[in-house]
Design an enzyme around this catalytic site. Structure first.
Site, PDB file in Angstrom:
ATOM      1  N   GLY A 219       0.768  -1.234   0.000  1.00 39.28           N
ATOM      2  CA  GLY A 219       0.000   0.000   0.000  1.00 39.28           C
ATOM      3  C   GLY A 219       0.798   1.283   0.000  1.00 39.28           C
ATOM      4  O   GLY A 219       0.219   2.363   0.077  1.00 39.28           O
ATOM      5  N   GLU A 260       4.456  -6.213   1.381  1.00 40.24           N
ATOM      6  CA  GLU A 260       3.970  -6.682   0.080  1.00 40.24           C
ATOM      7  C   GLU A 260       3.688  -5.502  -0.847  1.00 40.24           C
ATOM      8  O   GLU A 260       2.537  -5.184  -1.140  1.00 40.24           O
ATOM      9  CB  GLU A 260       2.682  -7.494   0.283  1.00 40.24           C
ATOM     10  CG  GLU A 260       2.854  -8.676   1.210  1.00 40.24           C
ATOM     11  CD  GLU A 260       1.552  -9.071   1.908  1.00 40.24           C
ATOM     12  OE1 GLU A 260       0.514  -8.415   1.695  1.00 40.24           O
ATOM     13  OE2 GLU A 260       1.586 -10.040   2.671  1.00 40.24           O
ATOM     14  N   GLY A 262       3.035  -3.471  -4.080  1.00 38.92           N
ATOM     15  CA  GLY A 262       2.611  -3.703  -5.458  1.00 38.92           C
ATOM     16  C   GLY A 262       2.935  -2.467  -6.282  1.00 38.92           C
ATOM     17  O   GLY A 262       3.940  -2.377  -6.980  1.00 38.92           O
ATOM     18  N   CYS A 329     -17.670   1.985 -26.351  1.00 41.99           N
ATOM     19  CA  CYS A 329     -19.043   2.462 -26.451  1.00 41.99           C
ATOM     20  C   CYS A 329     -19.684   2.546 -25.087  1.00 41.99           C
ATOM     21  O   CYS A 329     -20.586   1.787 -24.735  1.00 41.99           O
ATOM     22  CB  CYS A 329     -19.860   1.563 -27.375  1.00 41.99           C
ATOM     23  SG  CYS A 329     -19.594   2.008 -29.075  1.00 41.99           S
ATOM     24  N   TYR A 357      -1.747  -2.255 -12.054  1.00 42.13           N
ATOM     25  CA  TYR A 357      -3.190  -2.346 -12.283  1.00 42.13           C
ATOM     26  C   TYR A 357      -3.595  -1.710 -13.609  1.00 42.13           C
ATOM     27  O   TYR A 357      -4.678  -1.149 -13.738  1.00 42.13           O
ATOM     28  CB  TYR A 357      -3.968  -1.733 -11.092  1.00 42.13           C
ATOM     29  CG  TYR A 357      -3.483  -2.250  -9.753  1.00 42.13           C
ATOM     30  CD1 TYR A 357      -3.756  -3.551  -9.358  1.00 42.13           C
ATOM     31  CD2 TYR A 357      -2.689  -1.461  -8.914  1.00 42.13           C
ATOM     32  CE1 TYR A 357      -3.270  -4.055  -8.150  1.00 42.13           C
ATOM     33  CE2 TYR A 357      -2.194  -1.951  -7.708  1.00 42.13           C
ATOM     34  CZ  TYR A 357      -2.482  -3.244  -7.336  1.00 42.13           C
ATOM     35  OH  TYR A 357      -1.995  -3.736  -6.154  1.00 42.13           O
TER      36      TYR A 357
HETATM   37  C1  LIG Z   1      -3.137  -5.597  -3.363  1.00 41.80           C
HETATM   38  C2  LIG Z   1      -2.378  -6.071  -2.206  1.00 41.80           C
HETATM   39  C3  LIG Z   1      -1.121  -5.550  -1.931  1.00 41.80           C
HETATM   40  C4  LIG Z   1      -0.464  -4.455  -2.744  1.00 41.80           C
HETATM   41  O1  LIG Z   1      -1.087  -3.247  -2.662  1.00 41.80           O
HETATM   42  P1  LIG Z   1      -0.359  -1.983  -3.362  1.00 41.80           P
HETATM   43  O2  LIG Z   1      -1.238  -0.834  -3.047  1.00 41.80           O
HETATM   44  O3  LIG Z   1      -0.306  -2.267  -4.823  1.00 41.80           O
HETATM   45  O4  LIG Z   1       0.974  -1.876  -2.752  1.00 41.80           O
HETATM   46  C5  LIG Z   1      -0.411  -6.096  -0.870  1.00 41.80           C
HETATM   47  N1  LIG Z   1      -0.931  -7.076  -0.102  1.00 41.80           N
HETATM   48  C6  LIG Z   1      -2.142  -7.593  -0.345  1.00 41.80           C
HETATM   49  C7  LIG Z   1      -2.628  -8.699   0.509  1.00 41.80           C
HETATM   50  C8  LIG Z   1      -2.911  -7.118  -1.388  1.00 41.80           C
HETATM   51  O5  LIG Z   1      -4.107  -7.636  -1.612  1.00 41.80           O
END
Ligand SMILES: *Cc1c(COP(=O)(O)O)cnc(C)c1O
Length: 401
Positions: A219, A260, A262, A329, A357
């Site tokens: 996050g 984690e 992303g 559309c 994403y």
């Molecule tokens: C989506 C997700 C993330 C990554 O979130 P980001 O905002 O992309 O960093 C990490 N852990 C879990 C469990 C997720 O579902």
């Protein structure tokens, strides 16, 4: 950031719409994380739902980063990409127990997010397979409600107020709980949210003697708008390290901190290159319609997300306001009254922050084809996915009539 010249060269060479990823930017982001957290006992697992191309998985793994998965197919993709099971984490949500059992078969780390699945896990594996639990910390954080996952109405995780039920299952089956996990949401820049998270978890560690990992999820926010500041990762790391020192080192046990990320790893590495099909002046607004749409980049329509856009074909012209739309559309607005250098039909428009994403949430809506993906690595442009062809639309259909 890739230069306009480079982007135009790629658009001309590979055609548009096109996703481009810059490997060096991914490496830079990973370096920032690992440097900031070097004093902590930290490990990172890339939340690969942001972008799952197997070459991206292999590349990120080669940097020393693990992979976090949200489906058994992501686990299989990571294994296929050559990532060893001990570097794969499966953080499950709302899934059938069979998927957890299958993941356990391949030896990956698992976070379980319901009492029901934990009970099934205990019945099947007893204390033979250490496992993590995903908790719901009752913290509201994140860019907007759609991407907030830790609050009281969220479906994610086992609510911390069900600790008694959790402990009962753990002791009944003698389950080895090795990790406590939370993920409060996406687009978080406030260090205190992570501190709040670790606080919640640290109050629970004494209930789980086999615990070795505190997993704070992902996050970390990245800048999307030009005036957005970079998230102060070093500050987050410093605050967490000091919290661990003062609250979690009492019994001499040293926990690993897992994250984690992303978006943080792959958002800024990505560019969506498009070309303008139509300019339409309706008096009140001038529309620039590109050869893409919410089928390729759904974040603006889905989350009201801002993506920076540049006209890289006419950079010396004056700026004017354009509403940038797609060819789907249905309303698929990328940006409203956005200032761009004068846009002409045929110009290349680039969308920034398209790595996370972006392609991953693309579809074949309107029977449109998905773009190709190109990875820039060591000065080479590698096509890591071909552009869809018409035949791809028919691939799984069965013509009976
Ligand atoms: C989506 C997700 C993330 C990554 O979130 P980001 O905002 O992309 O960093 C990490 N852990 C879990 C469990 C997720 O579902």
């Amino acid at each position: 950031m890739l230069s306009h010249t480079k982007l135009i060269e790629l658009a001309e060479r590979f055609d548009t719409p096109l996703y481009v990823y810059d490997a060096e930017k991914i490496a830079e982001q990973y370096r920032k994380l690992s440097t900031a957290f070097s004093a902590c006992n930290a490990r990172f697992f890339y939340a690969c739902k942001a972008l799952t191309n197997i070459n991206i998985l292999a590349y990120i793994s080669s940097l020393g980063c693990g992979i976090d998965c949200s489906s058994i197919n992501e686990v299989k993709l990571a294994l296929y990409a050559g990532v060893p099971p001990q570097k794969i984490l499966y953080t499950s949500n709302g899934i059938a127990f069979e998927e957890i059992a299958e993941a356990a078969q391949s030896g990956v780390h698992i976070n379980i997010d319901s009492l029901s699945n934990l009970e099934k896990f205990g019945k099947r594996f007893g204390n033979g397979y250490g496992v993590g639990v995903r908790l719901r910390p009752n913290i509201l954080a994140g860019g907007n409600l759609k991407i907030s996952t830790g609050h009281e109405k969220s479906k994610f995780g086992i609510p911390i107020d069900q600790l008694d039920g959790l402990k009962q299952i753990v002791s009944q089956f003698n389950i080895k709980i090795t990790a406590l996990h939370i993920h409060t949401g996406s687009d978080i820049k406030d260090a205190d949210v992570f501190v709040q998270g670790i606080k919640v978890l640290s109050e629970l560690v004494s209930h789980f003697p086999d615990l070795t990992v505190i997993d704070l999820g992902g996050g970390f926010k990245v800048p999307y708008e030009p005036e957005d500041e970079e998230t102060d990762i070093a500050l987050i790391a410093k605050k967490l390290a000091s919290y661990v020192d003062s609250h979690l080192s009492a019994n001499g046990k040293k926990y690993e901190l897992w994250f984690e990320p992303g978006k943080y790893l792959v958002s800024e590495c990505g560019y969506l290159l498009t070309q303008v099909n139509v300019i339409k002046d309706n008096g009140a607004q001038v529309f620039a319609g590109v050869n893409s749409g919410l089928n390729h980049l759904i974040r603006p329509m889905m989350y009201d997300a801002y993506h920076h856009i540049a006209n890289i074909s006419n950079t010396h012209a004056d700026e004017k306001a354009y509403t940038v739309t797609g060819y789907i559309c249905e309303t698929d607005t990328f940006a409203t009254n956005r200032l761009l250098h004068e846009v002409r039909e045929g110009d290349y428009l680039v969308f920034y922050n398209a790595g996370a994403y972006g392609f991953e949430m693309s579809s074949n809506y309107n029977s449109r084809l998905k773009p190709a993906e190109v990875l820039l690595k060591d000065g080479e442009a590698l096509v890591i996915r071909k552009r869809d062809e018409f035949e791809d639309l028919l691939k799984s259909q069965i013509k009976l009539l």
